[in-house]
Design a protein around this motif. Structure first.
Motif, PDB file in Angstrom:
ATOM      1  N   GLU B 224      75.935  57.062   7.487  1.00 40.58           N
ATOM      2  CA  GLU B 224      76.632  57.443   8.721  1.00 40.58           C
ATOM      3  C   GLU B 224      75.691  57.734   9.875  1.00 40.58           C
ATOM      4  OE1 GLU B 224      79.815  59.261   5.727  1.00 40.58           O
ATOM      5  OE2 GLU B 224      77.862  60.078   6.205  1.00 40.58           O
ATOM      6  N   MET B 225      74.520  58.260   9.549  1.00 41.73           N
ATOM      7  CA  MET B 225      73.615  58.684  10.627  1.00 41.73           C
ATOM      8  C   MET B 225      72.845  57.513  11.211  1.00 41.73           C
ATOM      9  SD  MET B 225      72.141  62.315   9.443  1.00 41.73           S
ATOM     10  CE  MET B 225      70.728  61.642   8.746  1.00 41.73           C
ATOM     11  N   GLY B 226      72.833  56.406  10.507  1.00 42.70           N
ATOM     12  CA  GLY B 226      71.959  55.289  10.859  1.00 42.70           C
ATOM     13  C   GLY B 226      71.987  54.865  12.310  1.00 42.70           C
ATOM     14  N   ASP B 227      73.175  54.581  12.833  1.00 45.06           N
ATOM     15  CA  ASP B 227      73.261  54.049  14.196  1.00 45.06           C
ATOM     16  C   ASP B 227      72.734  55.029  15.224  1.00 45.06           C
ATOM     17  OD1 ASP B 227      76.371  52.313  13.526  1.00 45.06           O
ATOM     18  OD2 ASP B 227      74.285  51.668  13.364  1.00 45.06           O
ATOM     19  N   GLY B 228      73.190  56.270  15.103  1.00 42.37           N
ATOM     20  CA  GLY B 228      72.744  57.282  16.062  1.00 42.37           C
ATOM     21  C   GLY B 228      71.233  57.414  16.072  1.00 42.37           C
ATOM     22  N   LEU B 229      70.652  57.462  14.883  1.00 46.93           N
ATOM     23  CA  LEU B 229      69.194  57.598  14.770  1.00 46.93           C
ATOM     24  C   LEU B 229      68.477  56.415  15.391  1.00 46.93           C
ATOM     25  CD1 LEU B 229      68.502  58.956  11.184  1.00 46.93           C
ATOM     26  CD2 LEU B 229      67.935  60.039  13.344  1.00 46.93           C
ATOM     27  N   GLN B 230      68.963  55.238  15.054  1.00 51.98           N
ATOM     28  CA  GLN B 230      68.316  54.017  15.537  1.00 51.98           C
ATOM     29  C   GLN B 230      68.285  53.993  17.060  1.00 51.98           C
ATOM     30  OE1 GLN B 230      66.487  51.705  14.180  1.00 51.98           O
ATOM     31  NE2 GLN B 230      67.604  49.816  13.904  1.00 51.98           N
ATOM     32  N   SER B 231      69.422  54.249  17.681  1.00 48.90           N
ATOM     33  CA  SER B 231      69.443  54.171  19.146  1.00 48.90           C
ATOM     34  C   SER B 231      68.658  55.313  19.786  1.00 48.90           C
ATOM     35  CB  SER B 231      70.877  54.113  19.676  1.00 48.90           C
ATOM     36  OG  SER B 231      71.691  55.047  19.014  1.00 48.90           O
ATOM     37  N   ALA B 232      68.679  56.475  19.135  1.00 46.47           N
ATOM     38  CA  ALA B 232      67.850  57.575  19.662  1.00 46.47           C
ATOM     39  C   ALA B 232      66.386  57.162  19.629  1.00 46.47           C
ATOM     40  CB  ALA B 232      68.066  58.839  18.846  1.00 46.47           C
ATOM     41  N   GLY B 233      66.014  56.466  18.550  1.00 44.43           N
ATOM     42  CA  GLY B 233      64.643  56.003  18.412  1.00 44.43           C
ATOM     43  C   GLY B 233      64.220  55.114  19.568  1.00 44.43           C
ATOM     44  N   HIS B 234      65.129  54.257  20.015  1.00 46.51           N
ATOM     45  CA  HIS B 234      64.806  53.384  21.143  1.00 46.51           C
ATOM     46  C   HIS B 234      64.494  54.185  22.394  1.00 46.51           C
ATOM     47  CE1 HIS B 234      67.121  49.987  18.996  1.00 46.51           C
ATOM     48  NE2 HIS B 234      65.836  49.908  18.756  1.00 46.51           N
ATOM     49  N   HIS B 235      65.260  55.254  22.597  1.00 51.40           N
ATOM     50  CA  HIS B 235      65.014  56.077  23.777  1.00 51.40           C
ATOM     51  C   HIS B 235      63.675  56.786  23.691  1.00 51.40           C
ATOM     52  CE1 HIS B 235      68.774  55.222  25.645  1.00 51.40           C
ATOM     53  NE2 HIS B 235      69.454  55.576  24.584  1.00 51.40           N
ATOM     54  N   MET B 236      63.300  57.154  22.467  1.00 48.44           N
ATOM     55  CA  MET B 236      61.990  57.788  22.294  1.00 48.44           C
ATOM     56  C   MET B 236      60.888  56.800  22.635  1.00 48.44           C
ATOM     57  SD  MET B 236      62.351  60.936  21.456  1.00 48.44           S
ATOM     58  CE  MET B 236      63.604  60.849  22.692  1.00 48.44           C
ATOM     59  N   ASP B 237      61.084  55.542  22.257  1.00 51.17           N
ATOM     60  CA  ASP B 237      60.107  54.512  22.611  1.00 51.17           C
ATOM     61  C   ASP B 237      60.007  54.369  24.122  1.00 51.17           C
ATOM     62  OD1 ASP B 237      60.950  52.374  19.802  1.00 51.17           O
ATOM     63  OD2 ASP B 237      59.371  53.882  20.036  1.00 51.17           O
ATOM     64  N   ALA B 238      61.179  54.369  24.772  1.00 49.74           N
ATOM     65  CA  ALA B 238      61.198  54.240  26.230  1.00 49.74           C
ATOM     66  C   ALA B 238      60.477  55.409  26.879  1.00 49.74           C
ATOM     67  CB  ALA B 238      62.644  54.167  26.728  1.00 49.74           C
ATOM     68  N   TYR B 239      60.713  56.609  26.326  1.00 52.21           N
ATOM     69  CA  TYR B 239      60.053  57.803  26.854  1.00 52.21           C
ATOM     70  C   TYR B 239      58.544  57.668  26.758  1.00 52.21           C
ATOM     71  CZ  TYR B 239      58.994  62.821  27.329  1.00 52.21           C
ATOM     72  OH  TYR B 239      58.506  64.028  27.725  1.00 52.21           O
ATOM     73  N   ALA B 240      58.079  57.230  25.581  1.00 51.92           N
ATOM     74  CA  ALA B 240      56.636  57.075  25.381  1.00 51.92           C
ATOM     75  C   ALA B 240      56.054  56.059  26.353  1.00 51.92           C
ATOM     76  CB  ALA B 240      56.354  56.656  23.948  1.00 51.92           C
ATOM     77  N   ALA B 241      56.791  54.988  26.593  1.00 51.34           N
ATOM     78  CA  ALA B 241      56.287  53.935  27.471  1.00 51.34           C
ATOM     79  C   ALA B 241      56.268  54.358  28.935  1.00 51.34           C
ATOM     80  CB  ALA B 241      57.139  52.677  27.303  1.00 51.34           C
ATOM     81  N   SER B 242      57.150  55.295  29.301  1.00 49.38           N
ATOM     82  CA  SER B 242      57.292  55.648  30.720  1.00 49.38           C
ATOM     83  C   SER B 242      56.052  56.315  31.298  1.00 49.38           C
ATOM     84  CB  SER B 242      58.507  56.560  30.918  1.00 49.38           C
ATOM     85  OG  SER B 242      58.252  57.838  30.346  1.00 49.38           O
ATOM     86  N   VAL B 243      55.203  56.853  30.440  1.00 55.47           N
ATOM     87  CA  VAL B 243      54.049  57.592  30.959  1.00 55.47           C
ATOM     88  C   VAL B 243      53.046  56.684  31.680  1.00 55.47           C
ATOM     89  CG1 VAL B 243      52.545  57.463  28.946  1.00 55.47           C
ATOM     90  CG2 VAL B 243      52.493  59.474  30.386  1.00 55.47           C
ATOM     91  N   ASP B 244      53.030  55.394  31.310  1.00 52.54           N
ATOM     92  CA  ASP B 244      52.075  54.482  31.947  1.00 52.54           C
ATOM     93  C   ASP B 244      52.313  54.388  33.443  1.00 52.54           C
ATOM     94  OD1 ASP B 244      52.437  52.514  29.016  1.00 52.54           O
ATOM     95  OD2 ASP B 244      50.706  53.724  29.573  1.00 52.54           O
ATOM     96  N   ASP B 245      53.561  54.177  33.835  1.00 58.16           N
ATOM     97  CA  ASP B 245      53.863  54.094  35.261  1.00 58.16           C
ATOM     98  C   ASP B 245      53.606  55.415  35.967  1.00 58.16           C
ATOM     99  OD1 ASP B 245      56.715  51.824  34.976  1.00 58.16           O
ATOM    100  OD2 ASP B 245      54.564  51.480  35.194  1.00 58.16           O
TER     101      ASP B 245
END
Lengths: 471, 403
Positions: B224-245
């Motif tokens: 049940e938790m799979g989808d929520g976790l997966q999409s949250a993970g994408h946002h964490m990736d985006a957060y990490a990437a945002s520091v470059d700009d």
């Protein structure tokens, strides 16, 4: 779901306690989603002898079945009839040692409690004792972990304020998890823990299974572990794999979060020097003095916010992740214990089969020869032998039946509690992550406000000086 | 940006950068970067036509030559600084390599800024050498050397000597010099601290990328938790990437601070020049006074001060009236020349103080304006960073709710 109660026992066993299928008529209000638990609420009483695992096993199957509905969280809150708090740590100094006790306050409407409010003081050892008792009584149920005895990293003093507070919070969670558990919360040991005076508790503790019988259990467990399980059902292997994987993932999350806290702290250290540098600069300037001082103030404010954010992470997310790291170990332990119970059963099955083969085999020539030396007739000896074997076989069959019951019990208990645990885990972790996300949003919102107020002040300044900023 | 007559005439930009290889002075192969300077008549743009701009390539060393020329030729001007020769105040992600494309790009912007600053300076913008730097690719170097500016440069030693020995420098200049010292010190400190903080912030953001990875792996074992976790993970990736700009923008702010770090040096150079001219005036005046004194002594026959003359006359007897007469005449000439010199130097000094102070005032206003703008843009950057953070974590929160 009701099919699960009649399964996975070894075919040769004479399952006297197998649940007949006609019991379905006695099951009321069973929805699609409900789990069926195969034990009554009273079975979680203290076991004076670990080997007679469940006294209630001897009662009729019908009375053993208690429908148990898994209610939604909202309904749980409405029906919650016991509230436990752990607070007020105090230090006690005796000649031999210094230790901390915590106040445990209970408010309840349950009838089995003599009163509606209780207040006792307990130390960490007492919590350990309670946990041990619950695990003994229910080897395949999942007991929420206690905070660790010592914290290895960083040489934390036992009496350090932060350590005590972290421990207190964890102990509070532990008791509440017990109170929320359908089986544990009606444990006699739990009740005594919550209500007994310290003298009463000490004497009750002494009543537990003696050292020797506990040793006996340990030896049995080791033997079973060595023997190993032959035919583990797939579902438990699946659980094992899940437990392994979950353990890895949650440990990773714990490590990642701790790393984030470390990096944040180092960032904070550097940031703390920025504000004062801007302030220093403002002292050399005239026109620029005011905006520079302003910026210095903003940076200092952001520092404060960062500090609080780190603290929140430390105090809220990390303890939860840590608890579930310990939970993952509990899962593995529970599965091991279940395996041991199955191994024990398989061992006994084998032994009985061997004995029966003995009985059906021809009389042994050697032993007859010996007995004739001693002066007994072959017929006599044979008769004696057969009697002896018959007796032994009856005993072994009884033992085997008990082992089979124990196994079935353990399996069902585990399966039900596993599902329950997963729900609780999901709830706990979800709310911990949501809480963290909200805190991060709040952190950024506060910093945003700080810088916007700076911009505002610059705009009013510009207007005041008759300049108009194109920004 | 002041609309000088030069800027009213042409648009200036440093449009591109390119790598070249060639043989250097000692006949060794070297790689260097050249920058394309484009100039376009102002009218053309407003007419709507877009003719090809005039352009030429220059390398950093030529910019340095231009600046050195300006420093010597306009000592009373606070000459705009060049972007740094070598990358300093770097943090781990930034390269210290001069050939690194990011460094080259930031240098290109800095060089363009330099040209625009010079072009908008009331005095520097009308300089012919500057004009030919922008317009004549070949032979410019020779033209510069022909001005003989290198000979006019003050030696370091001379300048240092003046600093220590000058007796009455203009108070305002002394204060300005002190301010220059403080400005340089505090901006250096700020740049250092900022670089370290940027390094740390980078770490914080990047570690969050690990959340993305673990969430993704974890979601594979959950139902049940799979989808929520997966999409949250994408946002964490985006957060990490945002520091470059975020940090790239902050580098821009650091460059603005760096410009004024180097400007502090230019300011101090003007103050040192004042000290030098003042010192030379004082020297000339001192010399004149001593000569006058000598004349007096000679005329009255009294020797009030110790002099070799006095000693020798004691030892060898007084000189003859003819000798005295000759000496007096010589002294008179020297005194005349001396008075001319003092007048000259005094005028120089006054001229210098006047012009320099005008430019210093201009510089002060420019500095106050520019740095205030820089602080405002820093605040805007911070706000933008906060807004991104709010968005990411709100998104993550939504995903977590679906767990």
């Amino acid at each position: 779901m009701s099919a699960s109660v009649v399964d996975n026992t070894v075919s040769s066993g004479n399952s006297s306690v197998a649940i007949p299928t006609d019991i379905s008529g006695q099951i009321l209000d069973l929805d699609e989603d409900d789990e069926l638990e195969v034990f009554s609420k009273d079975t979680s009483t203290t076991q004076t002898d670990g080997s007679s695992f469940n006294a209630s096993m001897q009662t009729s199957p019908a009375s053993m079945i208690n429908q148990y509905k898994f209610e939604e969280e909202e309904e749980d809150a409405d029906t919650k009839d016991i509230f436990v708090t752990v607070d007020n740590p105090e230090s006690h100094v005796t000649a031999i040692e210094t230790y901390i006790t915590y106040r445990v306050e209970t408010k309840t409407t349950r009838s089995e409690f003599d009163s509606s409010e209780f207040e006792v003081r307990r130390r960490y050892q007492d919590f350990l004792w309670l946990k041990g008792r619950l695990e003994e009584a229910h080897p395949t149920l999942i007991v929420h972990p206690l905070p660790e005895k010592f914290v290895m990293k960083g040489m934390v003093e036992r009496f350090n304020e932060d350590f005590i507070e972290t421990r207190r919070r964890a102990l509070h969670k532990f008791l509440n998890k017990i109170a929320e558990h359908p089986i544990f919360s009606s444990s006699e040991d739990f009740k005594i823990f919550l209500t007994a005076g310290s003298g009463e508790l000490t004497s009750h503790k002494k009543q537990g299974p003696g050292f020797l019988s506990r040793m006996g259990e340990t030896v049995k467990a080791v033997a079973a572990a060595v023997r190993g399980v032959r035919n583990r059902p797939q579902e438990f292997t699946d659980m094992q794999e899940y437990a392994e994987a979950f353990s890895q993932k949650i440990s990773s999350l714990d490590k990642v979060t701790q790393r984030i806290v470390r990096e944040q702290k180092e960032y904070l250290e550097e940031l703390k020097e920025c504000g004062p540098t801007y302030a220093l600069w403002s002292q050399s300037e005239q026109e620029l003095a005011e905006p520079l001082k302003n910026v210095a103030g903003c940076v200092d404010n952001c520092c404060k916010e960062t500090e609080e954010q780190v603290k929140h992470l430390n105090d809220h997310l990390i303890p939860v992740l840590h608890e579930y790291v310990l939970c993952a170990d509990t899962l593995k332990a529970v599965l091991r214990r279940r395996d041991n119970i199955q191994a024990d059963f398989e061992g006994k099955t084998e032994a009985l089969a061997t004995k029966k083969a003995d009985r059906d085999a021809d009389s042994k020539v050697l032993s007859l020869a010996w007995d004739s030396l001693v002066g007994r007739s072959p017929e006599e000896v044979k008769q004696q032998k057969q009697q002896k074997l018959k007796g032994e076989i009856k005993e072994m069959r009884d033992e085997l039946d008990k082992a089979e019951d124990r196994l079935e019990w353990a399996n069902n208990a585990l399966k039900t509690d596993w599902t329950r645990w997963q729900k609780v885990m999901r709830t706990d972790l979800r709310s911990a992550f949501i809480d963290t996300a909200e805190r991060n949003v709040s952190y950024y919102e506060k910093c945003l406000a700080v810088w916007e107020s700076f911009l505002q002040s610059q705009r009013t300044d510009a207007e005041g000086n008759g300049k108009v900023d194109s920004s | 940006v002041e609309r000088t007559s030069l800027l009213k005439m042409m648009e200036i930009s440093v449009a591109e950068a390119e790598k070249r290889t060639g043989k250097n002075a000692v006949n060794m192969q070297e790689t260097y970067t050249v920058y394309l300077i484009e100039t376009r008549p102002v009218d053309a743009a407003s007419e709507g036509t877009n003719p090809v701009p005039d352009s030429l390539w220059r390398r950093y060393s030529e910019f340095e030559l231009l600046r050195n020329y300006l420093l010597v030729t306009y000592p009373f001007s606070v000459v705009p600084p060049l972007p740094e020769k070598r990358a300093e105040f770097v943090w781990h992600k930034l390269s210290a390599d001069n050939m690194d494309p990011d460094f080259v790009e930031r240098r290109r912007v800095g060089l363009e800024n330099f040209l625009l600053r010079v072009a908008s300076h009331p005095d520097l913008s009308s300089d012919k050498i500057f004009y030919s730097f922008l317009t004549e690719e070949n032979g410019w170097k020779e033209t510069v050397f022909e001005t003989g500016f290198q000979a006019k440069a003050d030696s370091r030693l001379k300048a240092l000597n003046a600093t220590f020995r000058v007796k009455n420098p203009d108070k305002r200049f002394a204060e300005m010099k002190h301010y220059g010292d403080e400005l340089q010190s505090v901006i250096s400190q700020l740049l250092r601290v900022r670089a370290r903080a940027a390094d740390r912030l980078y770490g914080v953001y990047k570690v969050h990328g690990n959340y993305g990875r673990v969430f993704s792996e974890w979601s594979a074992i959950e139902k049940e938790m799979g989808d929520g976790l997966q999409s949250a993970g994408h946002h964490m990736d985006a957060y990490a990437a945002s520091v470059d700009d975020i940090l790239e923008e902050e580098e821009h702010y650091a460059d603005q601070l760096k410009e004024y770090l180097f400007y502090a040096d230019a300011l101090r150079a003007v103050c040192r020049k004042h000290e030098l001219t003042q010192y030379e005036l004082e020297m000339a005046a001192q010399d004149l006074t001593s000569k006058k004194q000598q004349r007096e002594e000679l005329a009255t026959g009294t020797i009030r001060t110790f002099s070799l003359k006095g000693m020798t006359s004691k030892l060898f007897g007084q000189e003859t009236p003819e000798q005295r007469e000759a000496k007096l005449k010589m002294l008179e000439t020297q005194i005349e020349e001396g008075e001319e010199l003092v007048k000259e130097r005094n005028a120089e000094c006054e001229e210098f103080v006047k012009s320099a102070w005008v430019d210093i005032e201009r510089f002060k206003e420019q500095k106050d304006h520019d740095l205030r703008e820089a602080l405002i843009s820093y605040a805007i950057m911070q706000i933008s960073m906060c807004k991104k953070g709010i968005q990411v974590w709100n998104n993550a929160k939504e995903c977590f709710s679906k767990m």
